[in-house]
Scaffold this motif. Structure first.
Motif, mmCIF file in Angstrom:
data_model
loop_
_atom_site.group_PDB
_atom_site.id
_atom_site.type_symbol
_atom_site.label_atom_id
_atom_site.label_comp_id
_atom_site.label_asym_id
_atom_site.label_seq_id
_atom_site.Cartn_x
_atom_site.Cartn_y
_atom_site.Cartn_z
ATOM 1 N N UNK A 228 67.383 14.197 22.109
ATOM 2 C CA UNK A 228 66.709 15.008 21.128
ATOM 3 C C UNK A 228 65.254 15.545 21.038
ATOM 4 N N UNK A 229 64.847 15.539 22.018
ATOM 5 C CA UNK A 229 63.305 15.943 22.392
ATOM 6 C C UNK A 229 62.958 16.832 22.950
ATOM 7 N N UNK A 230 63.900 17.077 24.231
ATOM 8 C CA UNK A 230 64.372 17.048 25.460
ATOM 9 C C UNK A 230 65.051 18.334 25.299
ATOM 10 N N UNK A 231 64.541 19.746 25.965
ATOM 11 C CA UNK A 231 65.128 20.811 25.858
ATOM 12 C C UNK A 231 66.442 20.944 26.458
ATOM 13 N N UNK A 232 67.070 21.690 26.231
ATOM 14 C CA UNK A 232 68.731 22.041 27.303
ATOM 15 C C UNK A 232 68.682 21.867 28.174
ATOM 16 N N UNK A 233 68.004 22.272 28.952
ATOM 17 C CA UNK A 233 66.961 23.201 30.128
ATOM 18 C C UNK A 233 66.578 21.795 31.087
ATOM 19 N N UNK A 234 65.758 21.042 30.227
ATOM 20 C CA UNK A 234 65.156 19.862 30.916
ATOM 21 C C UNK A 234 66.225 18.431 30.933
ATOM 22 N N UNK A 235 66.922 18.576 29.938
ATOM 23 C CA UNK A 235 68.553 17.219 30.352
ATOM 24 C C UNK A 235 69.067 17.360 31.169
ATOM 25 N N UNK A 236 69.521 18.679 31.007
ATOM 26 C CA UNK A 236 70.772 19.100 32.014
ATOM 27 C C UNK A 236 69.832 19.072 33.617
ATOM 28 N N UNK A 237 68.602 19.668 33.736
ATOM 29 C CA UNK A 237 68.041 18.983 34.900
ATOM 30 C C UNK A 237 68.545 17.527 35.584
ATOM 31 N N UNK A 238 67.739 16.476 34.240
ATOM 32 C CA UNK A 238 67.273 16.092 34.608
ATOM 33 C C UNK A 238 69.512 14.987 34.625
ATOM 34 N N UNK A 239 70.165 14.680 34.142
ATOM 35 C CA UNK A 239 71.100 14.194 33.904
ATOM 36 C C UNK A 239 71.972 14.682 35.534
ATOM 37 N N UNK A 240 71.857 15.821 35.949
ATOM 38 C CA UNK A 240 72.686 16.400 36.976
ATOM 39 C C UNK A 240 71.673 15.739 38.080
ATOM 40 N N UNK A 241 70.481 15.186 37.945
ATOM 41 C CA UNK A 241 69.540 14.927 39.087
ATOM 42 C C UNK A 241 70.040 13.075 39.546
ATOM 43 N N UNK A 242 70.379 13.143 37.997
ATOM 44 C CA UNK A 242 70.041 11.446 38.081
ATOM 45 C C UNK A 242 72.297 11.129 38.614
ATOM 46 N N UNK A 243 73.106 12.380 38.157
ATOM 47 C CA UNK A 243 73.776 11.939 38.306
ATOM 48 C C UNK A 243 74.188 11.935 39.626
ATOM 49 N N UNK A 244 73.540 12.731 40.824
ATOM 50 C CA UNK A 244 73.695 12.353 41.611
ATOM 51 C C UNK A 244 72.966 11.586 42.533
ATOM 52 N N UNK A 245 71.709 11.002 42.515
ATOM 53 C CA UNK A 245 70.744 9.469 43.095
ATOM 54 C C UNK A 245 72.390 9.258 42.346
ATOM 55 N N UNK A 246 72.752 8.715 41.265
ATOM 56 C CA UNK A 246 74.037 7.466 41.403
ATOM 57 C C UNK A 246 75.145 7.583 42.513
ATOM 58 N N UNK A 247 75.205 8.781 42.485
ATOM 59 C CA UNK A 247 76.100 9.255 43.540
ATOM 60 C C UNK A 247 76.264 8.694 45.116
ATOM 61 N N UNK A 248 75.256 9.053 45.264
ATOM 62 C CA UNK A 248 74.390 9.246 46.719
ATOM 63 C C UNK A 248 73.833 7.620 47.137
ATOM 64 N N UNK A 249 73.604 7.311 46.175
ATOM 65 C CA UNK A 249 72.286 5.885 46.719
ATOM 66 C C UNK A 249 72.576 4.774 45.747
ATOM 67 N N UNK A 250 73.377 4.179 45.347
ATOM 68 C CA UNK A 250 73.672 2.765 44.713
ATOM 69 C C UNK A 250 74.910 2.873 44.795
ATOM 70 N N UNK A 251 75.355 1.677 44.517
ATOM 71 C CA UNK A 251 75.724 0.517 45.307
ATOM 72 C C UNK A 251 76.513 -0.059 43.562
#
Length: 287
Positions: A228-251
């Motif tokens: 609720x405190x993050x702007x839509x742009x910041x929120x989307x940026x963080x969501x996509x970065x986390x999603x890519x990280x999880x896919x590529x670097x976690x088991x």
């Protein structure tokens, strides 16, 4: 199924009455799913499934398949809420605290653990999860590093929730010894909920925590706080970065991210349902 039937008998009609009175007592809008169900469809979906609510802001080629891996029905989410409402023999309470493994309570029910950086909003999130159990004391402080011990909360006979000290800034001196021992020795631990600040995204300390969980082979899920405190742009940026990280670097990480707001209760009802599911208390056929 038998466990679910026992739960239904235990919670019964008294819980339905308690649920209504708890909703009336609550000073926080949208804490109860019964209240959320009264909202118009667009608002309801934004509160219940905030990750899916971001889809309209994304480019058409962005992969959103991980947004619906855990995709319970509204009925399932409503059923899960019963676990978080105390009544009769179903008691929800703070049980004990510990600073060493030999001080931890020996509880048999499934356990989930909440872990994150200091000031990530961990205690606020737990307070939001237990908002329909107003007698449960969850201490929330504006001072980072307020939690210094492992705090155990019992949810009836169904599961235990553990609030761990925050890592990073103002972490307890013996944080590593405390947390590593717990993660390696707690045989009834079903899932770690690793919290990431929605305003700033991944930090160095978060990567260290993920490396630890990956090394130990413990199933975990990422929860994005303060949306609720993050702007839509910041929120989307963080969501996509986390999603890519999880896919590529976690088991061991669950592929779906869980964004939440402890103020507006966005994502809280879905997270309750996921906790009920991973502790074996709510079978869901399509998840």
């Amino acid at each position: 199924m038998l466990r679910l039937q026992r739960m239904a008998r235990l919670l019964g009609t008294n819980c339905l009455r308690r649920r209504h009175s708890a909703t009336l007592r609550s000073s926080t809008k949208n804490a109860s799913f019964s209240e959320v169900l009264q909202l118009e469809d667009k608002k309801l979906m934004g509160i219940v499934f905030p990750l899916q609510g971001l889809e309209k802001y994304l480019a058409p080629d962005v992969n959103t398949s991980t947004f619906r891996i855990f995709n319970p029905s509204l009925h399932d989410i409503h059923r899960a809420e019963a676990l978080f409402i105390p009544c009769g023999k179903h008691v929800i309470d703070y049980f004990s605290s510990a600073i060493r493994m030999d001080h931890t309570p020996q509880l048999l029910q499934p356990e989930v653990c909440f872990l994150g950086r200091s000031n990530v909003g961990k205690s606020s999130l737990i307070k939001a999860l237990f908002s329909l159990a107003p007698d449960v004391e969850v201490k929330v402080s504006k001072t980072p590093g307020h939690t210094k011990k492992m705090n155990f909360f019992r949810v009836g006979k169904f599961f235990t929730l553990v609030d761990m000290p925050g890592y990073g800034y103002r972490a307890p001196q013996d944080f590593v010894e405390m947390v590593e021992a717990y993660l390696q020795e707690r045989s009834n631990l079903k899932r770690i909920f690793l919290l990431v600040d929605g305003l700033v995204g991944f930090q160095k300390a978060d990567h260290i925590a993920i490396d630890m969980l990956e090394e130990f082979g413990i199933p975990y899920v990422l929860v994005l706080t303060k949306i609720d405190k993050a702007s839509k742009g910041v929120l989307i940026k963080n969501v996509l970065e986390i999603q890519d990280f999880v896919k590529e670097q976690t088991q061991g990480c669950f592929p779906q991210l869980f964004p939440v707001s402890s103020i507006e209760y966005s994502g809280i009802h879905l997270l309750r349902c996921f906790i009920a599911h991973v502790t074996g208390n709510l079978p869901i056929m399509n998840s």
